[in-house]
Design a protein around this motif. Structure first.
Motif, PDB file in Angstrom:
ATOM      1  N   PHE A  48       0.796  -1.227   0.000  1.00 49.98           N
ATOM      2  CA  PHE A  48       0.000   0.000   0.000  1.00 49.98           C
ATOM      3  C   PHE A  48       0.828   1.277   0.000  1.00 49.98           C
ATOM      4  O   PHE A  48       0.268   2.363   0.004  1.00 49.98           O
ATOM      5  N   VAL A  49       2.146   1.148   0.075  1.00 53.20           N
ATOM      6  CA  VAL A  49       2.975   2.336   0.227  1.00 53.20           C
ATOM      7  C   VAL A  49       4.020   2.428  -0.874  1.00 53.20           C
ATOM      8  O   VAL A  49       4.395   1.435  -1.495  1.00 53.20           O
ATOM      9  N   ARG A  50       4.465   3.654  -1.108  1.00 58.12           N
ATOM     10  CA  ARG A  50       5.595   3.937  -1.978  1.00 58.12           C
ATOM     11  C   ARG A  50       6.528   4.877  -1.225  1.00 58.12           C
ATOM     12  O   ARG A  50       6.224   5.292  -0.095  1.00 58.12           O
ATOM     13  N   PHE A  51       7.640   5.260  -1.853  1.00 56.01           N
ATOM     14  CA  PHE A  51       8.656   6.005  -1.115  1.00 56.01           C
ATOM     15  C   PHE A  51       8.983   7.353  -1.764  1.00 56.01           C
ATOM     16  O   PHE A  51       9.947   8.011  -1.395  1.00 56.01           O
ATOM     17  N   ASP A  52       8.152   7.741  -2.714  1.00 55.03           N
ATOM     18  CA  ASP A  52       8.233   9.070  -3.304  1.00 55.03           C
ATOM     19  C   ASP A  52       6.857   9.410  -3.854  1.00 55.03           C
ATOM     20  O   ASP A  52       5.948   8.571  -3.846  1.00 55.03           O
ATOM     21  N   ASP A  53       6.686  10.637  -4.312  1.00 54.20           N
ATOM     22  CA  ASP A  53       5.407  11.040  -4.890  1.00 54.20           C
ATOM     23  C   ASP A  53       5.330  10.580  -6.341  1.00 54.20           C
ATOM     24  O   ASP A  53       6.326  10.619  -7.077  1.00 54.20           O
ATOM     25  N   ASP A  54       4.155  10.156  -6.740  1.00 56.19           N
ATOM     26  CA  ASP A  54       3.927   9.741  -8.121  1.00 56.19           C
ATOM     27  C   ASP A  54       3.276  10.912  -8.857  1.00 56.19           C
ATOM     28  O   ASP A  54       2.103  11.206  -8.636  1.00 56.19           O
ATOM     29  N   PRO A  55       4.032  11.610  -9.719  1.00 55.93           N
ATOM     30  CA  PRO A  55       3.458  12.781 -10.390  1.00 55.93           C
ATOM     31  C   PRO A  55       2.373  12.428 -11.394  1.00 55.93           C
ATOM     32  O   PRO A  55       1.521  13.256 -11.715  1.00 55.93           O
TER      33      PRO A  55
END
Length: 334
Positions: free
Chosen positions: A113-120
């Motif tokens: 459910f998580v990522r480690f940066d913003d997805d533009p």
């Protein structure tokens, strides 16, 4: 050339799958379970599906964001936040395993459910599910046999549909008809009585981070449900295991709750990522037991099925939507 011709019949080439689509396909069994075996915390699956399609940046996630996932405990959430503050953020998945106090199951249930940066880049997501039942949800054959109001009526039916684009907005709609209940429509129309919710979320406004603003149906939970909780499925204790989950804060409500559902405007925001403030205002009809005067009422009542019919087929006063309740409030926490 002969070798290539032999290989041609056993090799297929497909377009590269987008990462988010791949995640949904790889977790198909989990999604199928969520959409067909909902329990008292069923409204949470919309959040889980959203996060599976558009993972949240763990380096910006709040305590409420982390604790909302299935089988993630308060201890797990605090462990993640403490290590994030010490390290200045996470750069990869395995780094979360270094959090002191994070359980194995907490890690396993967070990682999808998580990522480690913003997805533009954002993409459109739409999902629809329907559930139909022809027998009461009970393990007692005596209770099933003693349900005269459920005979000769349509089955229990649930329709849900949701549209979203990136992590910033979402629109959802749900229609629920209990077993033994007639179809419901908005007053003097042929439009089915549905619950609607439009959600705007995850915006930075200077020092204020807007977690979400919800117009329509929403849930409000403060203080582990002791201070505030609006649901038809009240439980004194939720262990966090499986579907038994109580999430603090204000979230979109696409659950089966009817009697205590809120309908109006709710918001949740953070100031400097330290001060959490929430507010809500709701106006909705309630079922109630009216007194002999036909105007005042004794108490609100949750009906299954919702009908103005008693065991003797007549009631001295109607019970459905006889009280119009206005509710407003707020919550501040540091």
């Amino acid at each position: 050339p002969e070798d290539l011709l032999q290989l041609k019949s056993i090799i297929s080439i497909y377009p590269k799958r987008r990462k988010n689509n791949s995640r949904l396909e790889d977790n198909y069994r989990k999604v199928e379970q969520w959409t067909t075996q909902e329990g008292a915390s069923e409204g949470l699956i919309e959040l889980w599906l959203d996060r599976l399609a558009e993972p949240i940046n763990i380096n910006k996630a709040s305590y409420e964001d982390i604790i909302s996932f299935q089988n993630v405990t308060p201890v797990d959430a605090v462990a993640i936040l403490k290590l994030r503050e010490q390290m200045g953020g996470f750069r990869y998945q395995r780094a979360m395993r270094n959090a002191v106090g994070l359980s194995y199951y907490g890690y396993r249930n967070l990682r999808d459910f998580v990522r480690f940066d913003d997805d533009p880049s954002g993409q459109w997501h739409m999902w629809y599910s329907t559930v139909m039942k022809t027998i009461p949800s009970t393990n007692s054959t005596d209770e099933e046999a003693a349900s005269p109001l459920t005979k000769n009526y349509p089955p229990d039916l649930l329709h849900k549909i949701s549209f979203s684009n990136s992590r910033h907005w979402k629109f959802g709609m749900v229609y629920n008809r209990q077993l033994g209940e007639e179809d419901r429509y908005f007053s003097d129309t042929d439009i089915p009585e549905v619950k609607l919710a439009l959600t705007l979320s995850d915006f930075d406004l200077g020092p204020v981070h807007l977690d979400r603003v919800i117009l329509g149906s929403y849930n409000v939970t403060f203080g582990q449900g002791v201070v505030m909780e609006n649901t038809d499925f009240r439980a004194p204790r939720r262990s966090g295991y499986g579907w038994q989950k109580r999430v603090p804060g204000i979230f979109t409500d696409l659950s089966r709750s009817q009697e205590y559902a809120f309908n109006g405007l709710g918001f949740q925001a953070r100031l400097f990522n330290k001060l959490v403030f929430m507010g809500f205002a709701s106006k909705n009809d309630r079922d109630a037991i009216l007194n002999a005067d036909g105007e005042s009422f004794t108490s609100l009542i949750t009906l299954y099925p919702r009908q103005n019919v008693g065991f003797l087929d007549t009631l001295p006063h109607p019970m459905l939507d006889v009280v119009n309740e206005v509710t407003y409030g707020g919550h501040l926490r540091y």
